[in-house]
Structure formats: structure tokens, C-alpha cells
Scaffold this motif. Structure first.
Motif, mmCIF file in Angstrom:
data_model
loop_
_atom_site.group_PDB
_atom_site.id
_atom_site.type_symbol
_atom_site.label_atom_id
_atom_site.label_comp_id
_atom_site.label_asym_id
_atom_site.label_seq_id
_atom_site.Cartn_x
_atom_site.Cartn_y
_atom_site.Cartn_z
ATOM 1 N N LEU A 85 37.633 98.839 48.963
ATOM 2 C CA LEU A 85 37.924 99.809 47.908
ATOM 3 C C LEU A 85 36.796 100.821 47.741
ATOM 4 N N VAL A 90 42.282 104.115 43.436
ATOM 5 C CA VAL A 90 42.790 102.744 43.384
ATOM 6 C C VAL A 90 43.826 102.636 42.269
ATOM 7 N N VAL A 106 37.547 95.679 39.402
ATOM 8 C CA VAL A 106 37.544 97.030 39.970
ATOM 9 C C VAL A 106 36.833 98.010 39.043
ATOM 10 N N VAL A 115 40.570 105.087 39.021
ATOM 11 C CA VAL A 115 41.374 103.873 38.924
ATOM 12 C C VAL A 115 42.531 104.104 37.957
ATOM 13 N N HIS A 136 46.989 106.156 47.301
ATOM 14 C CA HIS A 136 45.810 105.399 46.913
ATOM 15 C C HIS A 136 45.931 103.958 47.405
ATOM 16 N N ASP A 137 44.831 103.232 47.349
ATOM 17 C CA ASP A 137 44.877 101.795 47.605
ATOM 18 C C ASP A 137 45.505 101.107 46.391
#
Length: 394
Positions: A85, A90, A106, A115, A136-137
Motif C-alpha cells: 500500500l 486506498v 491503514v 484513504v 485504487h488498491d
């Protein structure tokens, strides 16, 4: 209500560590490679065998890499997040304790700037997955172990995503249909659906995840037990049994025994079917029982492995939360006192109730034998609580 007579032959319903496979005893560990180095060819061969059999049973794509890692599933998912990450934004999907834990890591530990949280703050529902941005992840649990709520399928995940999908699948693998090709990182442990021993995790990486490891260097320190790459090169030895730290070869032997059992009973299709049959038995009971309901609000998202239930009754609606929790604890205590079911407590962060592990190592007939005991214990506890309340005790 009369106390039931029939008891489960194996009253083990813990959601982790979970029930051993049917017929297990200590003789399964007689051939364990103990007292020797796991680094020599014979030791590494046992570790590589766990990897290959896991890939075979789970029908993972041939180009996915799999490793045994320290720290159970928690270690595996943390390893993935700390290594991967930060390359892009994210998105974290969370609807129960573990999803919120990964979100906190995170945000608070990795301290990533971009995020987005897709969250539901009540146990029983999923967030709106259609809002997830796969450029995004994405981090999520396939099955919410503490809520009994799972994603219904992988259709919400596009094939042409740009980000990585990182999935904590520990209470889903070996017991649910998972579209593994939609997942770039899959993590699990031996102690869940395999009924194995704790402390060891596993991580499967898609080619996209392996490529990320090779090109992305996180701007943060990585403890040795987390490192999947060094100087821009993936640690290839991990994927053929060279573990980061010393594994328990007794636990390895136990995992091999469980994987052999998986193959013997019919592989993944039968493992999933065993779990689904158990859920079907519980679902019929819930439909016929006015005093219990699933935490999951949508039947399509009801977990077949971590079956979470709460008690319903007009009397309970008027109790303060601490008394509701005491009521559920007394129901469980009665069941356990009679040897009819052990480790049925809901997770400490979940609403009070019971949690029945229905993974493939649990026999459906044992769950069927447990349910009348729940009915009986509920009736006895309701009588106890209404009687004490009516005479002024709180």
C-alpha cells in the motif's frame, strides 16, 4: 421444555481455532519432521508440499505465488498492506471488527494520505460496494468472521482494475465459493477452515501483486518478518518453502493432514457443500424459531462458516445492554454445562448472541444436534430472567 437427549458427537464450534477434521487424533502427527532443520531439503520439501497442496485444493491460478508467513492471517494481511500500500490511493471496506482493524492500521499506522472508507457501523449489513474505486488498491474481508456477513460474490470487482484487491479471506477459503481471479492478494491461516494449529499464515499473490513488489519501495521501515522483497527483487525462496522465520513442523504436519483430508472428501466442491449444508440446517431452524435470527440482514450475504445469531424476544427488547449480554452468556453457559456445545460466544465487539462455526471440518449432523439445546437453554434462561425480574432483581 424438556432437555434434549441427543448431543453432538463432536461439540466443537469455535470460530478459531476451529474443529479438527473428522477422525483426527494425535497419530496424524507421527510422521512430523521434528528435531531437524526446516532449511534442509527434507524440511523445505514439507513446507513446499503445504504450498502446492493448498494451491491445488483451492484451485488457485497457476501463475499465483503462495508463501507460508508468520503471524497467522493477521501477519499475512499486515504483510500485504505494509509491502504493497502507498503506491496509489486506498479504499477499505469494513462492516465488522476485522475490517475496522485493517482500516485503523491503514490510517493510524501506515498513515497513508489518500484513504476512502466504505463502512457500515451496524453488524449485519454490507456497505455500498458499487461505490468502490478500483483504480485504487482495495482492502476488504471476504467474510466478516465477527458479523456472519460475507460478500455475495466477486461480481462487484472488475477484471480490468488498475489497483490491487487485497482480501482477508481466512474464514472464507476452503468453505465458500471465492472468485480467486478477482483477488490479487489472498490471506488465510491454517487454524480456520482447515482446523489446523495457530501462528502460521498463508499469502497468495497474483502476477500484478508480484509486479508491485518488484517496482514499489514503501517509504517506511519494514520489519524483517514483513519483508517480501529486497533491493527491488521478490524473495523467491518464500514461494518454495523458505519461510521468513522458524515454523512449527508439528503444525506443518497437521496442515498436511488436513489438506490430505480435503482431497479425500472430494476437494473444494465438497468442502463448500459441507458448509452450505450446515447453513441450510441452521436457516430452516431460524425460520421456524421466533426467538433467534441471523445477524446478517440479507440472506445472500449470510456466512456459511461463521454463523452469527442473536436472540429475539419482547422481554429482551426491554433489557439494558449489559443484561442482554448476560442473558446470551447464560444461554451459552447452559449449553456448555451439558457438554452440548463449546465456544459459542459471539465476538466481543459483536452484538450479544451465539456464533456457530460451520466450516467444512464441522459435521452438519452435529450442528443439527446442537440446535435443540439452544432452544432449551433459551427457554430455561428466559424463565430464569423473567422470574428474577418480576420479583425485583436486576
Amino acid at each position: 421444555m424438556d432437555r434434549p437427549e441427543l448431543k453432538p458427537a463432536r461439540p466443537w464450534f469455535s470460530a478459531g481455532p476451529c474443529a479438527k477434521r473428522p477422525g483426527w487424533d494425535l497419530d496424524a502427527l507421527k510422521g512430523a519432521f521434528v528435531g531437524r532443520s526446516f532449511r534442509i531439503p527434507e524440511g523445505r520439501a514439507r513446507l513446499a508440499e503445504v504450498i502446492e497442496k493448498s494451491k491445488r485444493v483451492l484451485d488457485l491460478p497457476p501463475d499465483y505465488e503462495v508463501a507460508i508467513v508468520p503471524g497467522s492471517d493477521t501477519g499475512a494481511i499486515e504483510m500485504a498492506m505494509w509491502n504493497l500500500l502507498g503506491h496509489t490511493g486506498v479504499e477499505v471496506c469494513c462492516w465488522e471488527n476485522f475490517g475496522f482493524t485493517w482500516l485503523a492500521d491503514v490510517v493510524d499506522q501506515l498513515r497513508l494520505p489518500d484513504v476512502t472508507a466504505h463502512r457500515v457501523d451496524r453488524y449485519g449489513a454490507l456497505p455500498d460496494l458499487s461505490r468502490v474505486d478500483f483504480d485504487h488498491d482495495v482492502v476488504f474481508t471476504w467474510n466478516g468472521t465477527t458479523s456472519g456477513v460475507c460478500v455475495p460474490d466477486g461480481d462487484w470487482i472488475p477484471d480490468d482494475r488498475r489497483g490491487l484487491t487485497i482480501c482477508d479471506a481466512t474464514s472464507a477459503v476452503f468453505g465458500m465459493d471465492i472468485d480467486v481471479a478477482k483477488l490479487d492478494v489472498i490471506t488465510w491461516s491454517w487454524q480456520k477452515a482447515l482446523g489446523g494449529e495457530g501462528a502460521h499464515g498463508m499469502i497468495a499473490l497474483s502476477p500484478a501483486a508480484v509486479e508491485r513488489l518488484a517496482v514499489f519501495r514503501p517509504d517506511r521501515p519494514l520489519p524483517k518478518v514483513f519483508r517480501l522483497a529486497k533491493d527491488g527483487r521478490v524473495l523467491d525462496g518464500l514461494f518454495d518453502g523458505f519461510t521468513i522465520n522458524t515454523p512449527s513442523m508439528l503444525a506443518v504436519e497437521d496442515a498436511l493432514d488436513a489438506l490430505d483430508w480435503c482431497a479425500e472428501v472430494g476437494g473444494l466442491p465438497e468442502l463448500v457443500a459441507r458448509s452450505r449444508r450446515t447453513l441450510d440446517v441452521v436457516a430452516r431452524w431460524v425460520e421456524a424459531s421466533p426467538h433467534v435470527e441471523f445477524l446478517a440482514e440479507d440472506r445472500r450475504t449470510t456466512s456459511s462458516t461463521s454463523i452469527c445469531l442473536r436472540f429475539t424476544d419482547p422481554f429482551l427488547d426491554g433489557l439494558p445492554p449489559e443484561r442482554t449480554a448476560a442473558f446470551a452468556a447464560r444461554v451459552r453457559e447452559r449449553i456448555e454445562e451439558n457438554g452440548a456445545g463449546h465456544d459459542l460466544a459471539a465476538h466481543r465487539e459483536a452484538p450479544p448472541g451465539i456464533r456457530i462455526w460451520g466450516g467444512p471440518t464441522v459435521d452438519t449432523e452435529d450442528v443439527a444436534a446442537l440446535l435443540p439445546w439452544v432452544d432449551w437453554a433459551f427457554a430455561e434462561t428466559l424463565h430464569e430472567f423473567t422470574t428474577t425480574t418480576s420479583i425485583g432483581h436486576t
